[in-house]
Design a protein around this motif. Structure first.
Motif, PDB file in Angstrom:
ATOM      1  N   GLY A  28      19.858  22.232  55.998  1.00 15.64           N
ATOM      2  CA  GLY A  28      19.614  23.551  56.049  1.00 15.64           C
ATOM      3  C   GLY A  28      18.779  24.005  57.344  1.00 15.64           C
ATOM      4  N   TRP A  29      17.824  23.428  57.771  1.00 14.57           N
ATOM      5  CA  TRP A  29      16.804  23.852  58.703  1.00 14.57           C
ATOM      6  C   TRP A  29      17.841  23.982  60.093  1.00 14.57           C
ATOM      7  N   LYS A  30      18.398  22.809  60.163  1.00 13.06           N
ATOM      8  CA  LYS A  30      18.870  22.658  61.349  1.00 13.06           C
ATOM      9  C   LYS A  30      20.132  23.515  61.780  1.00 13.06           C
ATOM     10  N   TYR A  31      20.964  23.925  60.501  1.00 11.15           N
ATOM     11  CA  TYR A  31      21.957  24.990  60.623  1.00 11.15           C
ATOM     12  C   TYR A  31      21.316  26.271  60.895  1.00 11.15           C
ATOM     13  N   GLN A  32      20.265  26.693  60.425  1.00  9.97           N
ATOM     14  CA  GLN A  32      19.420  28.010  60.521  1.00  9.97           C
ATOM     15  C   GLN A  32      19.079  28.089  62.035  1.00  9.97           C
ATOM     16  N   HIS A  33      18.479  27.004  62.583  1.00 10.68           N
ATOM     17  CA  HIS A  33      18.212  26.690  63.890  1.00 10.68           C
ATOM     18  C   HIS A  33      19.338  26.953  64.820  1.00 10.68           C
ATOM     19  N   TYR A  34      20.599  26.530  64.577  1.00 15.45           N
ATOM     20  CA  TYR A  34      22.002  26.627  65.295  1.00 15.45           C
ATOM     21  C   TYR A  34      22.142  28.029  65.057  1.00 15.45           C
ATOM     22  N   LEU A  35      22.151  28.635  64.151  1.00 14.93           N
ATOM     23  CA  LEU A  35      22.768  30.037  63.875  1.00 14.93           C
ATOM     24  C   LEU A  35      21.725  31.186  64.701  1.00 14.93           C
ATOM     25  N   HIS A  36      20.707  30.546  64.941  1.00 19.90           N
ATOM     26  CA  HIS A  36      19.540  31.420  65.650  1.00 19.90           C
ATOM     27  C   HIS A  36      19.790  31.450  66.858  1.00 19.90           C
ATOM     28  N   GLU A  37      20.120  29.875  67.513  1.00 17.42           N
ATOM     29  CA  GLU A  37      20.203  29.840  69.143  1.00 17.42           C
ATOM     30  C   GLU A  37      21.525  30.574  69.338  1.00 17.42           C
ATOM     31  N   LEU A  38      22.742  30.326  68.288  1.00 15.32           N
ATOM     32  CA  LEU A  38      24.074  31.074  68.743  1.00 15.32           C
ATOM     33  C   LEU A  38      23.569  32.565  69.095  1.00 15.32           C
ATOM     34  N   THR A  41      21.919  33.343  72.344  1.00  8.75           N
ATOM     35  CA  THR A  41      22.493  32.598  73.668  1.00  8.75           C
ATOM     36  C   THR A  41      23.875  33.225  74.055  1.00  8.75           C
ATOM     37  N   ASP A  42      23.883  33.468  75.175  1.00 12.65           N
ATOM     38  CA  ASP A  42      25.150  33.949  75.793  1.00 12.65           C
ATOM     39  C   ASP A  42      26.380  32.857  75.814  1.00 12.65           C
ATOM     40  N   ALA A  43      27.224  33.452  75.269  1.00 13.13           N
ATOM     41  CA  ALA A  43      28.382  32.084  74.909  1.00 13.13           C
ATOM     42  C   ALA A  43      29.063  31.784  76.158  1.00 13.13           C
ATOM     43  N   LEU A  47      23.133  31.059  78.936  1.00 14.90           N
ATOM     44  CA  LEU A  47      21.814  31.539  79.058  1.00 14.90           C
ATOM     45  C   LEU A  47      21.357  32.591  77.982  1.00 14.90           C
ATOM     46  N   PRO A  48      20.114  32.892  77.961  1.00 20.29           N
ATOM     47  CA  PRO A  48      19.566  33.575  76.812  1.00 20.29           C
ATOM     48  C   PRO A  48      20.340  34.874  76.961  1.00 20.29           C
ATOM     49  N   ASN A  49      20.769  35.557  75.924  1.00 18.16           N
ATOM     50  CA  ASN A  49      21.213  36.891  76.084  1.00 18.16           C
ATOM     51  C   ASN A  49      20.170  38.078  76.067  1.00 18.16           C
ATOM     52  N   ARG A  50      20.701  39.216  75.954  1.00 23.97           N
ATOM     53  CA  ARG A  50      19.754  40.458  75.997  1.00 23.97           C
ATOM     54  C   ARG A  50      18.573  40.501  74.993  1.00 23.97           C
ATOM     55  N   ARG A  51      18.938  40.057  73.730  1.00 23.12           N
ATOM     56  CA  ARG A  51      18.118  39.975  72.573  1.00 23.12           C
ATOM     57  C   ARG A  51      17.190  38.923  72.777  1.00 23.12           C
ATOM     58  N   LYS A  52      17.418  37.793  73.352  1.00 25.61           N
ATOM     59  CA  LYS A  52      16.320  36.779  73.606  1.00 25.61           C
ATOM     60  C   LYS A  52      15.630  37.005  74.821  1.00 25.61           C
ATOM     61  N   PHE A  53      16.207  37.630  75.776  1.00 24.45           N
ATOM     62  CA  PHE A  53      15.345  38.100  77.218  1.00 24.45           C
ATOM     63  C   PHE A  53      14.452  38.968  76.726  1.00 24.45           C
ATOM     64  N   ASP A  54      14.617  39.950  75.921  1.00 26.20           N
ATOM     65  CA  ASP A  54      13.525  40.838  75.498  1.00 26.20           C
ATOM     66  C   ASP A  54      12.395  40.335  74.739  1.00 26.20           C
ATOM     67  N   ALA A  55      12.681  39.401  73.778  1.00 28.97           N
ATOM     68  CA  ALA A  55      11.645  38.765  72.840  1.00 28.97           C
ATOM     69  C   ALA A  55      10.903  37.788  73.975  1.00 28.97           C
ATOM     70  N   ALA A  56      11.417  37.014  74.726  1.00 33.09           N
ATOM     71  CA  ALA A  56      10.785  36.082  75.859  1.00 33.09           C
ATOM     72  C   ALA A  56      10.071  36.753  76.683  1.00 33.09           C
ATOM     73  N   PHE A  57      10.548  38.003  77.192  1.00 35.93           N
ATOM     74  CA  PHE A  57       9.768  38.540  78.401  1.00 35.93           C
ATOM     75  C   PHE A  57       8.442  39.200  77.780  1.00 35.93           C
ATOM     76  N   GLU A  58       8.683  39.719  76.561  1.00 33.46           N
ATOM     77  CA  GLU A  58       7.299  40.152  76.084  1.00 33.46           C
ATOM     78  C   GLU A  58       6.666  39.153  75.760  1.00 33.46           C
ATOM     79  N   ARG A  59       6.972  38.067  75.226  1.00 32.88           N
ATOM     80  CA  ARG A  59       5.902  37.051  74.979  1.00 32.88           C
ATOM     81  C   ARG A  59       5.315  36.780  76.339  1.00 32.88           C
ATOM     82  N   VAL A  60       5.862  36.449  77.468  1.00 30.18           N
ATOM     83  CA  VAL A  60       5.392  36.115  78.680  1.00 30.18           C
ATOM     84  C   VAL A  60       4.412  37.318  79.089  1.00 30.18           C
ATOM     85  N   LEU A  61       4.667  38.514  78.884  1.00 30.61           N
ATOM     86  CA  LEU A  61       3.779  39.530  79.436  1.00 30.61           C
ATOM     87  C   LEU A  61       2.606  39.380  78.428  1.00 30.61           C
ATOM     88  N   ARG A  62       2.574  39.250  76.982  1.00 26.36           N
ATOM     89  CA  ARG A  62       1.461  38.970  76.361  1.00 26.36           C
ATOM     90  C   ARG A  62       0.600  37.702  76.831  1.00 26.36           C
TER      91      ARG A  62
END
Length: 225
Positions: A28-38, A41-43, A47-62
């Motif tokens: 179940g955890w692996k499936y949830q991780h798969y869904l999260h990455e899906l 990720t830009d199919a 590459l990371p999609n806009r949603r992941k970019f926004d979150a990752a960019f804010e983490r880098v800024l912090r």
């Protein structure tokens, strides 16, 4: 009292149930991780999609704010991509984006540096703790590298695909500002620099030169090919 055989059977049943429960949880955890990455990720490019970019960019800024480090953001837009897509067809357009995505992915080597596809033909690259001149050099290498891919719909047909870029650099983002606000301001500045590159003839890099990129748009410096 239970006899030995019954007790042993109960132990086996309990162990079997525990194993199945653990296995089910792990699957179940692996499936949830798969869904999260899906979902992040830009199919087409991987590459990371806009949603992941926004979150990752804010983490880098912090992280940069806590450690008093710099962050550089590049926005890249493929020149005349709509015309390319309309003329040569969507399969050729998709292949073009895949090659550019692979080029960007290969170019980001440090743990906190990353690239993303944030729109149809728009990409972003982030560098953590890079000196301004180094960030500009890496941004120009990314932009020039797209032209060096020599992408055309078919050999000797049509012009090479090029890209325009807008770069912004900030030293030690403020801890007093929300990372989402800093992100929005930097994206706005990089987008303004990208517009300058487009307006100036495309296939070039424009660098935001404001002394305070979080306070004003500042000046632009265009690097032509």
């Amino acid at each position: 009292m239970l006899d030995v055989a019954t007790a042993a059977l109960m132990v086996l049943v309990t162990l079997s149930f525990s194993y199945k429960l653990e296995r089910s949880t792990r699957v179940g955890w692996k499936y949830q991780h798969y869904l999260h990455e899906l979902a992040h990720t830009d199919a087409l490019t991987g590459l990371p999609n806009r949603r992941k970019f926004d979150a990752a960019f804010e983490r880098v800024l912090r992280t940069a704010a806590r450690e008093q480090r710099s962050v550089s953001l590049l926005l890249l837009d493929i020149d005349h991509f709509k015309s390319f897509n309309d003329h040569f067809g969507h399969p050729a357009g998709d292949q073009c984006l895949k090659q550019i995505g692979a080029h960007l992915s290969r170019s980001m080597r440090r743990p906190l540096d990353f690239a993303a596809r944030i729109g149809g033909e728009e990409f972003a690259a982030v560098w953590f703790d890079a000196q301004p001149d180094d960030a500009r050099r890496m941004a120009e290498q990314l932009r020039a590298g797209i032209e060096a891919l020599a992408i055309t719909a078919a050999p000797a047909h049509g012009p090479l695909v090029t890209a325009s870029g807008g770069l912004v650099h900030v030293e030690s983002p403020s801890l007093a500002m929300r990372s989402a606000d800093i992100s929005a301001r930097l994206i706005s500045n990089a987008d303004a620099a990208l517009y300058e590159a487009k307006f100036g003839g495309r296939n070039q890099l424009s660098v935001s030169r404001g002394t305070d990129p979080l306070g004003s748009r500042g000046e632009r410096e265009v690097s032509e090919t």
